[in-house]
Write a protein that holds these residues in place. Structure first.
Motif, mmCIF file in Angstrom:
data_model
loop_
_atom_site.group_PDB
_atom_site.id
_atom_site.type_symbol
_atom_site.label_atom_id
_atom_site.label_comp_id
_atom_site.label_asym_id
_atom_site.label_seq_id
_atom_site.Cartn_x
_atom_site.Cartn_y
_atom_site.Cartn_z
ATOM 1 N N VAL A 115 0.838 -1.195 0.000
ATOM 2 C CA VAL A 115 0.000 0.000 0.000
ATOM 3 C C VAL A 115 0.874 1.247 0.000
ATOM 4 O O VAL A 115 1.789 1.385 0.832
ATOM 5 C CB VAL A 115 -0.934 0.028 1.230
ATOM 6 C CG1 VAL A 115 -1.842 1.261 1.188
ATOM 7 C CG2 VAL A 115 -1.768 -1.248 1.313
ATOM 8 N N VAL A 116 0.604 2.160 -0.919
ATOM 9 C CA VAL A 116 1.178 3.513 -0.881
ATOM 10 C C VAL A 116 0.087 4.449 -0.400
ATOM 11 O O VAL A 116 -1.050 4.404 -0.886
ATOM 12 C CB VAL A 116 1.699 3.953 -2.261
ATOM 13 C CG1 VAL A 116 2.058 5.437 -2.246
ATOM 14 C CG2 VAL A 116 2.923 3.132 -2.661
ATOM 15 N N ALA A 127 1.350 -3.179 11.623
ATOM 16 C CA ALA A 127 2.397 -3.705 12.501
ATOM 17 C C ALA A 127 2.126 -5.160 12.884
ATOM 18 O O ALA A 127 3.045 -5.882 13.279
ATOM 19 C CB ALA A 127 2.507 -2.839 13.755
ATOM 20 N N ASP A 128 0.876 -5.593 12.752
ATOM 21 C CA ASP A 128 0.506 -6.981 13.004
ATOM 22 C C ASP A 128 0.575 -7.742 11.676
ATOM 23 O O ASP A 128 -0.188 -7.444 10.763
ATOM 24 C CB ASP A 128 -0.915 -7.038 13.569
ATOM 25 C CG ASP A 128 -1.373 -8.445 13.885
ATOM 26 O OD1 ASP A 128 -0.671 -9.412 13.511
ATOM 27 O OD2 ASP A 128 -2.448 -8.592 14.488
ATOM 28 N N THR A 156 0.905 -3.970 4.152
ATOM 29 C CA THR A 156 2.021 -3.187 4.655
ATOM 30 C C THR A 156 2.113 -1.884 3.879
ATOM 31 O O THR A 156 1.868 -1.849 2.661
ATOM 32 C CB THR A 156 3.343 -3.974 4.532
ATOM 33 O OG1 THR A 156 4.408 -3.219 5.097
ATOM 34 C CG2 THR A 156 3.689 -4.292 3.084
ATOM 35 N N VAL A 157 2.410 -0.784 4.576
ATOM 36 C CA VAL A 157 2.589 0.522 3.938
ATOM 37 C C VAL A 157 4.025 0.600 3.445
ATOM 38 O O VAL A 157 4.966 0.603 4.247
ATOM 39 C CB VAL A 157 2.275 1.668 4.910
ATOM 40 C CG1 VAL A 157 2.515 3.022 4.231
ATOM 41 C CG2 VAL A 157 0.833 1.573 5.413
ATOM 42 N N VAL A 158 4.202 0.654 2.116
ATOM 43 C CA VAL A 158 5.556 0.615 1.545
ATOM 44 C C VAL A 158 6.103 2.001 1.245
ATOM 45 O O VAL A 158 7.308 2.152 1.049
ATOM 46 C CB VAL A 158 5.592 -0.252 0.271
ATOM 47 C CG1 VAL A 158 5.271 -1.702 0.610
ATOM 48 C CG2 VAL A 158 4.633 0.268 -0.795
ATOM 49 N N ALA A 159 5.244 3.030 1.217
ATOM 50 C CA ALA A 159 5.704 4.395 0.978
ATOM 51 C C ALA A 159 4.581 5.365 1.305
ATOM 52 O O ALA A 159 3.395 5.011 1.272
ATOM 53 C CB ALA A 159 6.156 4.597 -0.471
#
Length: 210
Positions: A10-11, A29-30, A36-39
């Motif tokens: 996810v951006v 975080a889990d 997951t936030v990649v940017a």
């Protein structure tokens, strides 16, 4: 959507304090969340949203419209920067710029935004104030797939928020934002785990039906 053994990339795009971004960072975080936030990208420097990303160790980039010769050039640069992180999903989390043709051509169907009203009611920047002025008893928030209109895209999720006696635009908007964060986190998690499809104006969670 990613294969089952990979987390959804996810951006997130921000323009301000980044409270929706923080909610996504906390959820991601889990490992079981599935995303997951990649940017994190922004249209201005020095904002808390970028600081939140940097504290979490997430790469950031900034493209200010005024630094480009045209809005189209800005849109092309934004598109290239987001594409460089190979996202499965792009989320506008209080991003106050309308993207253009290049961005939508690349990320159409997987670019989400939130709106502080129950679409199609009260589109635009002043949803809570307009809901109060109209006298509605229930308003809320909407998560939608961005299209070329203003808050007009296919609806992914909606949550109702009651209007209370004595509400001001500010108090109502604050309660909507709290609900919006929960809605966004829940919907992105479902997309990460189950996928989603857009068929005209209908959005369905789960894999595409043959």
């Amino acid at each position: 959507m990613p294969p089952p053994d990979r987390r959804l990339r996810v951006v997130v795009l921000v323009s301000g304090s980044g409270t929706n971004l923080q909610a996504l960072l906390d959820a991601a975080a889990d490992p079981s969340y599935g995303a997951t936030v990649v940017a994190v990208g922004a249209d201005r420097a020095g904002i808390e949203g970028l600081a939140r990303a940097e504290r979490a160790g997430v790469p950031t980039f900034v493209h200010r419209v005024k630094d480009f010769e045209s809005r189209e050039a800005w849109d092309s640069a934004l598109t290239a920067s987001v594409a460089g992180f190979e996202p499965d999903l792009v989320v506008s989390a209080g991003f106050l710029k309308l993207v253009g043709e290049s961005f939508l051509a690349t990320f159409g169907g997987r670019f989400l935004n939130t709106h502080p009203a129950l679409s199609p009611s009260f589109p635009g920047m002043h949803g809570p104030a307009e809901a109060l002025e109209y006298g509605v008893k229930v308003t809320g928030c909407t998560l939608f797939v961005v299209d070329t209109g203003v808050d007009t895209g296919p609806i992914v999720a909606q949550t109702a928020v009651p209007v209370l006696d004595g509400d001001t635009p500010e108090s109502l908007h604050e309660r909507i934002k709290q609900t919006e964060r929960l809605m966004l986190v829940e919907a992105v998690g479902r997309i990460a785990r189950d996928g989603f499809t857009v068929d005209g104006r209908v959005v369905r969670f789960g894999p595409a039906v043959p």
